[in-house]
Enzyme design. Structure first.
Site, short mmCIF file in Angstrom:
data_model
loop_
_atom_site.label_atom_id
_atom_site.label_comp_id
_atom_site.label_asym_id
_atom_site.label_seq_id
_atom_site.Cartn_x
_atom_site.Cartn_y
_atom_site.Cartn_z
N PHE A 5 -11.39 -8.17 13.75
CA PHE A 5 -10.46 -8.36 13.03
C PHE A 5 -9.86 -7.51 11.84
O PHE A 5 -10.82 -6.87 11.31
CB PHE A 5 -10.66 -9.90 12.07
N GLN A 6 -8.71 -7.28 11.96
CA GLN A 6 -7.96 -6.17 11.04
C GLN A 6 -8.84 -4.78 11.26
O GLN A 6 -9.04 -4.07 10.27
CB GLN A 6 -8.07 -6.53 9.59
N GLU A 49 0.81 -1.25 -0.18
CA GLU A 49 0.10 -0.10 -0.06
C GLU A 49 0.87 1.18 -0.11
O GLU A 49 0.37 2.34 -0.39
CB GLU A 49 -1.07 -0.03 1.17
N MET A 100 24.07 10.02 1.85
CA MET A 100 23.89 11.24 2.39
C MET A 100 24.34 11.12 3.93
O MET A 100 24.65 12.25 4.12
CB MET A 100 22.22 11.70 2.08
C1 LIG Z 1 17.79 15.54 1.67
C2 LIG Z 1 16.88 16.62 1.58
C3 LIG Z 1 17.47 17.70 1.23
C4 LIG Z 1 16.92 18.93 1.02
N1 LIG Z 1 17.73 20.13 0.75
C5 LIG Z 1 16.94 21.20 0.13
C6 LIG Z 1 17.45 22.56 -0.72
O1 LIG Z 1 18.99 22.25 -0.58
N2 LIG Z 1 17.00 22.99 -1.26
C7 LIG Z 1 15.41 23.27 -1.26
O2 LIG Z 1 14.73 24.03 -1.89
N3 LIG Z 1 14.98 22.08 -0.92
C8 LIG Z 1 15.42 21.17 -0.13
N4 LIG Z 1 14.87 20.09 0.48
C9 LIG Z 1 13.29 20.11 0.35
C10 LIG Z 1 12.87 20.85 1.48
O3 LIG Z 1 12.94 19.97 2.64
C11 LIG Z 1 11.30 21.59 1.30
O4 LIG Z 1 10.37 20.19 0.82
C12 LIG Z 1 11.35 22.20 0.32
O5 LIG Z 1 12.49 23.39 0.40
C13 LIG Z 1 9.75 23.13 0.02
O6 LIG Z 1 9.51 23.82 -1.12
P1 LIG Z 1 8.30 24.61 -1.28
O7 LIG Z 1 8.12 25.65 -0.18
O8 LIG Z 1 8.65 25.30 -2.49
O9 LIG Z 1 7.13 23.82 -1.45
P2 LIG Z 1 5.96 23.10 -0.35
O10 LIG Z 1 6.57 22.71 0.78
O11 LIG Z 1 5.17 22.25 -1.23
O12 LIG Z 1 5.25 24.47 -0.21
C14 LIG Z 1 4.60 25.35 -1.19
C15 LIG Z 1 3.82 26.59 -0.61
O13 LIG Z 1 3.12 27.08 -1.54
C16 LIG Z 1 1.87 27.37 -0.97
N5 LIG Z 1 0.85 27.50 -2.13
C17 LIG Z 1 0.19 26.44 -2.50
N6 LIG Z 1 -0.60 26.38 -3.43
C18 LIG Z 1 -0.40 27.97 -3.65
C19 LIG Z 1 -1.30 28.89 -4.53
N7 LIG Z 1 -2.03 28.32 -5.38
N8 LIG Z 1 -0.88 30.06 -4.45
C20 LIG Z 1 0.15 30.68 -3.80
N9 LIG Z 1 0.78 29.85 -2.72
C21 LIG Z 1 0.47 28.48 -2.74
C22 LIG Z 1 1.74 26.62 0.24
O14 LIG Z 1 0.73 27.07 0.98
C23 LIG Z 1 3.16 26.43 0.76
O15 LIG Z 1 3.24 27.58 1.75
C24 LIG Z 1 15.51 18.95 0.77
C25 LIG Z 1 14.91 17.71 1.12
C26 LIG Z 1 15.50 16.65 1.37
C27 LIG Z 1 14.73 15.37 1.59
C1 LIG Z 2 12.54 6.17 5.28
C2 LIG Z 2 13.68 6.86 5.25
N1 LIG Z 2 14.63 6.49 6.15
C3 LIG Z 2 15.91 7.05 6.58
C4 LIG Z 2 16.18 8.30 6.13
C5 LIG Z 2 17.44 8.81 6.57
N2 LIG Z 2 18.27 8.99 4.96
C6 LIG Z 2 18.24 10.12 4.41
S1 LIG Z 2 19.30 10.18 2.99
C7 LIG Z 2 19.78 8.50 3.62
C8 LIG Z 2 20.80 7.72 2.58
C9 LIG Z 2 20.18 7.52 1.33
O1 LIG Z 2 21.14 6.35 0.63
P1 LIG Z 2 20.84 5.81 -0.60
O2 LIG Z 2 19.44 5.66 -0.90
O3 LIG Z 2 22.06 5.11 -1.03
O4 LIG Z 2 21.04 7.43 -1.60
P2 LIG Z 2 22.53 8.08 -1.62
O5 LIG Z 2 22.46 9.18 -0.58
O6 LIG Z 2 23.51 7.21 -1.53
O7 LIG Z 2 22.60 8.62 -2.95
C10 LIG Z 2 19.17 8.16 4.62
C11 LIG Z 2 19.28 6.81 5.24
C12 LIG Z 2 15.36 8.74 5.07
N3 LIG Z 2 15.14 9.83 4.19
N4 LIG Z 2 14.04 7.98 4.81
#
Ligand SMILES: Cc1cc2nc3c(=O)[nH]c(=O)nc-3n(C[C@H](O)[C@H](O)[C@H](O)COP(=O)(O)OP(=O)(O)OC[C@H]3O[C@@H](n4cnc5c(N)ncnc54)[C@H](O)[C@@H]3O)c2cc1C
Ligand SMILES: Cc1ncc(C[n+]2csc(CCOP(=O)(O)OP(=O)(O)O)c2C)c(N)n1
Lengths: 202, 577
Positions: free
Chosen positions: B128-129, B66, B492
């Site tokens: 159940f479930q 799922e 990472m």
């Molecule tokens: C390992 C990792 C590293 C990351 N590093 C980075 C990074 O370096 N740089 C980066 O940018 N992100 C990074 N992120 C992602 C980060 O965590 C956020 O998800 C991201 O920055 C959110 O982007 P956003 O605010 O554009 O989008 P969202 O979180 O989707 O927010 C959207 C916004 O727009 C508003 N909105 C929605 N519809 C409308 C509309 N019609 N009109 C006006 N407003 C609207 C919402 O209310 C909300 O405030 C990383 C994520 C991971 C997993």
């Molecule tokens: C479900 C989940 N568990 C743990 C993490 C923490 N986490 C973030 S990046 C990362 C490593 C990812 O490794 P890989 O998929 O091999 O990608 P790489 O960073 O090597 O490109 C981990 C463990 C996560 N983001 N999501």
């Protein structure tokens, strides 16, 4: 602590008008618990309008935090409107019940005087115990505990706070606006916070 | 969504007696649903039974878990702009959706999830479930509702679709007890929902803030636009482009907003945040007016907040009032759907250019290219880099593919370097950072945009979290290109351990099966490459293969993603190495 948020913390009364929806209490409660915040007091009741519920929530926080919480509450689909007010902006009351042994009261005239002075009213008088009730602010109901403690206070309970917003006109007119697809701007605004950076529109 | 007028014929139809489960099918058709991702089970059997009669119109994709189903629905929603639909059974089926719900909630993805539930008379008996799905899912849904009577179903479903897609979108869950699915009731037609009195999806646009914002913009010397996913969620790409081109303001993106303006647009100055580009991060602290459009100042974007854009006046365009002043104090809050607010703003701003200011971005860009991008994208010796794989891919797809990424180093590299010509081309798990997202999301993305090439870029770790969905690919025949960037590490986390924990590599060394063989077991052709001179041909083979293909590229084990704003640092303190 010298954290500025700590300094301007005070009691806020949050008033929420909602639809009657199973699970909404849980959704509202998690807005606080998610931030590891304690709700000081929570009351749900009907409002002046049939079918519309009213929550009174008391929280000890800074205004900045409370404002953000209120926006999160308003975001819930079944919430019509949420307001926050300081204690000065509301009329509020809490009710308390005190159970004391009847013989002590009967024997000591002083106790009866103390009760009267504290505005307590007997609700039930039995041979073995008497239940008194007071309504008032926290300090008042607290005070009576102290007063009664030496005389064998058996049980104490206090209700959640209920509060009426001094400046509110009630919700009737607003609800009619909400029922329209395009409500007027003035009812959607939070008129109790009518300064630029406090106002928000939903 | 259908309008009231179009509804009229359905309403005129004589009332007929049907089962709750059939009413759901009719409702889904009325909502324009064409694809459902799901997995059956006891408590949702009546719905599956009804689906059997509608299987031609409502295409059902049988997933392998799922979680895969809900990520697929997210991918579908993100590539198509429509609402994704998921079916799951009660108990474990429903709890398997939770990660996807949390992911869709934080990334504002419109979903309607329908879960079966035990008979109403058994609720609360540890049947159940039975799981209390409404309570469990409350914090990770925009709205949820338990239906215990069939006659509630049409209205509940209509509300679900309306709430999921309107305003700031999000996931909605309907939990339907088995008796409500089975019960027959008088069905008077399905009426899509257009108004809920307690719900205001869009705040009223306030003209005075448009005026104030325009005045700040017109008087700015060094204005800077930050845009995010809100531009796409509002389908406001054209309005956004018009605003940028008239205002002449350099604009940078969050990873969720990537692609709303093409990568090669002259005013697109790159990516924001922790692994974003050098100029956009540093110059955030030098601009005089910061205009944030549909982005929520996530901490990955802002770094240390008390040193973030303190010098700037801030204009924030957002549909969600609770985002205004949440993280960054706003000077002018422009509430509303940016599809409406941007044209109002464009109308009243002056046409301008900022050549010197734009040049600053270019100068930083040149430094970044010289110091790290060149080596990352065009290495001539040493191990393969993730960047060169993405670069080669760009050249072959010409930036027209949908890139779906998982979470980790490869995600950052793909977001930084993927060339995106069109909107809805970058699909990633941003807010929750859910490893295992990419493979199922790519499957859904292909269903949502069948004419486009979909490439899933995945790490060796994340691929192992949901690789069971290869079975979904096998059975459905959906065409997804799987590109595994294998660094033999949870890269990472290893990078952080190298930089901040003195290389104490604690449980980041991960082994993998032979992915090509695994794919082969599912009837999916594949290839593994280790050498630079094989890269281009292998990518070409993957792209031109008819149907799914898995390409595993062995990349350098210990490369780091730079630039980087270390946690707790200001965006000005961005490190190039
Ligand atoms: C390992 C990792 C590293 C990351 N590093 C980075 C990074 O370096 N740089 C980066 O940018 N992100 C990074 N992120 C992602 C980060 O965590 C956020 O998800 C991201 O920055 C959110 O982007 P956003 O605010 O554009 O989008 P969202 O979180 O989707 O927010 C959207 C916004 O727009 C508003 N909105 C929605 N519809 C409308 C509309 N019609 N009109 C006006 N407003 C609207 C919402 O209310 C909300 O405030 C990383 C994520 C991971 C997993
Ligand atoms: C479900 C989940 N568990 C743990 C993490 C923490 N986490 C973030 S990046 C990362 C490593 C990812 O490794 P890989 O998929 O091999 O990608 P790489 O960073 O090597 O490109 C981990 C463990 C996560 N983001 N999501």
């Amino acid at each position: 602590m010298s954290n500025p948020q700590q300094i301007d913390r005070q009691e806020y009364n949050i008033t929420v008008y909602t639809e009657n929806h199973v699970g909404l209490l849980n959704r509202i409660a998690t807005i606080f618990s998610r931030r590891k915040m304690n709700i000081e007091s929570l009351n749900t009741s009907p409002s002046e309008i049939e079918g519309i519920h009213r929550f009174n929530i008391v929280i000890h926080e800074s205004e900045e935090v409370v404002r953000k919480l209120v926006k999160q509450i308003e975001k819930q689909v079944e919430v019509l409107k949420a307001y926050y007010n300081t204690n000065q902006d509301v009329i509020w009351q809490e009710m308390a019940l005190y159970k004391v042994p009847t013989d002590v009261i009967a024997e000591k005239a002083l106790v009866e005087r103390l009760l009267r002075e504290n505005g307590a009213r007997a609700v039930v008088i039995r041979k073995d115990y008497t239940v008194f009730e007071t309504t008032g602010h926290r300090e008042e109901t607290d005070n009576l505990i102290k007063v009664l403690q030496p005389y064998g206070l058996i049980e104490f309970v206090r209700s959640a706070r209920i509060a009426i917003i001094k400046d509110s006109e009630g919700f009737n007119r607003k609800l009619r606006e909400f029922e329209r697809a395009e409500p007027g701007e003035e009812v959607v605004e939070n008129e109790f916070l009518n300064s630029r950076d406090n106002v928000f529109t939903m | 969504m259908l309008t009231q007028e179009k509804q009229a014929p359905a309403l005129l139809e004589a009332t007929k007696t049907i089962a709750g489960s059939e009413a759901i099918m009719l409702g889904l058709l009325q909502e324009g649903v064409d694809t459902i991702f799901g997995y059956p089970g006891g408590a949702i059997m009546p719905i599956y039974d009804a689906l059997y009669d509608y299987r031609e119109q409502l295409h059902h994709v049988l997933v392998r878990h799922e979680q895969g189903g809900i990520h697929a629905a997210q991918g579908y929603a993100r590539s198509s702009g429509k609402t994704g639909v998921v079916f799951a059974t009660s108990g474990p089926g429903a709890t398997n959706l939770i990660t996807g719900l949390a992911d869709a909630m934080i990334d504002s993805t419109p979903l309607v999830c329908i879960t079966g539930q035990v008979f109403a008379h058994l609720l609360g008996t540890d049947a159940f479930q039975e799981a209390d799905v409404i309570s469990i899912s409350a914090p990770v849904t925009k709205w949820n509702y338990q239906v215990t009577e069939a006659d509630e179903l049409p209205e509940a479903l209509a509300k679900a679709f309306y709430i999921a897609k309107s305003g700031r979108p999000g996931p909605v869950l309907l939990d339907i007890t088995k008796n409500a699915q089975l019960q027959k009731f008088d069905f008077a037609g399905y009426v899509p929902c257009q108004h809920i009195r307690s719900y205001r999806p869009k705040p009223i646009v306030r003209k005075e803030y448009i005026r104030e914002a325009a005045e700040l913009i017109n008087n700015a010397q060094r204005p800077f636009v930050l845009w995010g996913q809100g531009v796409m969620l509002g389908s406001a790409e054209q309005e956004f482009k018009a605003f940028i081109e008239k205002s002449g303001i350099p604009a940078a993106w969050t990873i969720m907003g990537a692609g709303a303006l093409p990568s090669d647009h002259p005013l697109n100055v790159g990516m924001l945040g922790m692994h974003g580009n050098y100029g956009p991060n540093v110059l955030t602290n030098e601009c005089d007016v910061l205009i944030a459009i549909g982005m929520r100042f996530d901490d990955r974007v802002t770094g240390r907040l008390d040193k973030y854009a303190r010098q700037a006046k801030v204009i924030h365009l957002d549909i969600d009032p609770s985002e205004i002043d949440k993280n960054v104090q706003t000077t002018v809050p422009v509430w509303g759907d940016c599809k409406e607010t941007l044209p109002l703003l464009t109308e009243v701003i002056k046409e301008k250019h900022y050549p010197e200011w734009l040049q600053k971005f270019h100068t930083y860009r040149d430094t970044e290219v010289a110091e790290l991008i060149r080596d990352e994208l065009y290495p001539t010796s040493g191990e393969l880099t993730m960047g060169e794989v993405v670069q080669q891919l760009n050249e072959l797809t010409n930036g027209d593919a949908i890139i779906v990424t998982d979470v980790g180093q490869h995600q950052m590299v793909a977001c930084r370097y993927a060339k995106l010509n069109q909107t809805r081309s970058n699909i990633t798990s941003g807010g929750l950072g859910t490893m295992g997202f990419a493979l199922p999301a790519a499957i859904g993305a292909k269903y949502g945009a069948p004419d486009r090439t979909v490439v899933a870029v995945i790490g060796d770790g994340g691929f192992q979290m949901t690789l069971q969905e290869l079975g979904t690919i096998m059975q459905s025949g959906v065409d997804v290109k799987i590109l595994i960037l294998n660094n033999r590490f949870l890269g990472m986390v290893r990078q952080w351990q190298e930089l901040f924990n003195e290389r104490r590599y604690s449980f980041v060394d991960i082994t993998s099966p032979d992915f090509v063989k695994v794919a082969d077991g599912y009837g999916i052709p594949g290839k593994q490459i280790t050498e630079r001179d094989m890269l281009k041909d292998a990518l070409q083979e993957m792209l031109s293969h008819k149907g799914s293909f898995l390409l595993e590229v062995m990349v350098a084990k210990e490369n780091n993603v730079f630039p980087m704003v270390p946690q707790g640092c200001s965006v000005s303190e961005i490190r190039l190495k």
